[in-house]
Design a protein around this motif. Structure first.
Motif, mmCIF file in Angstrom:
data_model
loop_
_atom_site.group_PDB
_atom_site.id
_atom_site.type_symbol
_atom_site.label_atom_id
_atom_site.label_comp_id
_atom_site.label_asym_id
_atom_site.label_seq_id
_atom_site.Cartn_x
_atom_site.Cartn_y
_atom_site.Cartn_z
ATOM 1 N N LYS A 9 0.845 -1.197 0.000
ATOM 2 C CA LYS A 9 0.000 0.000 0.000
ATOM 3 C C LYS A 9 0.876 1.241 0.000
ATOM 4 C CE LYS A 9 -0.509 0.133 5.019
ATOM 5 N NZ LYS A 9 -1.455 0.150 6.140
ATOM 6 N N GLU A 19 -12.543 12.616 -1.556
ATOM 7 C CA GLU A 19 -13.649 11.675 -1.742
ATOM 8 C C GLU A 19 -13.964 11.412 -3.218
ATOM 9 O OE1 GLU A 19 -17.230 9.733 -2.212
ATOM 10 O OE2 GLU A 19 -17.095 11.864 -2.690
ATOM 11 N N CYS A 48 -11.026 9.363 -4.716
ATOM 12 C CA CYS A 48 -11.030 7.975 -4.270
ATOM 13 C C CYS A 48 -12.142 7.200 -4.973
ATOM 14 C CB CYS A 48 -11.192 7.910 -2.744
ATOM 15 S SG CYS A 48 -10.994 6.248 -2.068
ATOM 16 N N SER A 49 -13.303 7.815 -5.110
ATOM 17 C CA SER A 49 -14.412 7.168 -5.823
ATOM 18 C C SER A 49 -14.026 6.842 -7.256
ATOM 19 C CB SER A 49 -15.651 8.069 -5.815
ATOM 20 O OG SER A 49 -16.151 8.192 -4.511
ATOM 21 N N LEU A 99 -11.760 3.859 -7.347
ATOM 22 C CA LEU A 99 -12.554 2.643 -7.137
ATOM 23 C C LEU A 99 -13.325 2.273 -8.395
ATOM 24 C CD1 LEU A 99 -13.877 3.399 -3.540
ATOM 25 C CD2 LEU A 99 -12.126 1.709 -4.173
ATOM 26 N N SER A 154 -7.973 -0.581 -5.741
ATOM 27 C CA SER A 154 -8.349 -0.755 -4.335
ATOM 28 C C SER A 154 -7.792 0.423 -3.542
ATOM 29 C CB SER A 154 -7.771 -2.082 -3.814
ATOM 30 O OG SER A 154 -8.084 -2.244 -2.464
ATOM 31 N N GLU A 183 -8.731 3.582 -0.280
ATOM 32 C CA GLU A 183 -9.548 4.037 0.834
ATOM 33 C C GLU A 183 -9.040 5.373 1.333
ATOM 34 O OE1 GLU A 183 -9.189 1.775 4.466
ATOM 35 O OE2 GLU A 183 -7.061 1.406 4.115
#
Length: 102
Positions: free
Chosen positions: A74, A86, A89-90, A93, A98, A100
Motif C-alpha cells: 500500500k 472523496e 477515491c471514488s 474505485l 483498491s 480508501e
C-alpha cells in the motif's frame, strides 16, 4: 452552592464549549490520505495512468507510488481535505483500483 462552585462550573462549561468548537474545526481541516492497496490485478501502466489522471501526479510520482504499492502492499497517494479526496477515491474505485480514505 457557594459562588466559588458556581464560578468553577461556568469555567468548566466554557472550557468544554471551546474544546468542542476546536474539535469541530480540527476535524474539518484535518488532512486525510487516499491509500492505494496492491490488488494483483491491474498493470503497472494502468495504475500509473490512473494516478496521473485522478490524483494529478507527475509521471515520476505515479511510478514511485506504483512501485511502493507493489512491494509494500500500500501507499498514500494523495493527501488533503476529505471533500477533495472523496471524489478522487471514488474515481479510483470506479477504475477497479483498491483505495480508501484514512
Amino acid at each position: 452552592m457557594g459562588s466559588f462552585a458556581v464560578s468553577k462550573i461556568k469555567q468548566m462549561s466554557t472550557i468544554e464549549k471551546i474544546q468542542e468548537e476546536l474539535d469541530v474545526l480540527l476535524n474539518e481541516t484535518r488532512k486525510h490520505e487516499i491509500v492505494l492497496h496492491n490488488d494483483e490485478v491491474n498493470t503497472f501502466d494502468f495504475v500509473i495512468d490512473s494516478l496521473v489522471t485522478v490524483c494529478d501526479h507527475t509521471l515520476e510520482q505515479a511510478e514511485q507510488c506504483t512501485i511502493l504499492v507493489h512491494y509494500k502492499g500500500k501507499c498514500a497517494v494523495k493527501t488533503g481535505e476529505y471533500k477533495d479526496l472523496e471524489p478522487r477515491c471514488s474515481k479510483l474505485l470506479e477504475l477497479g483500483l483498491s483505495a480508501e480514505i484514512v
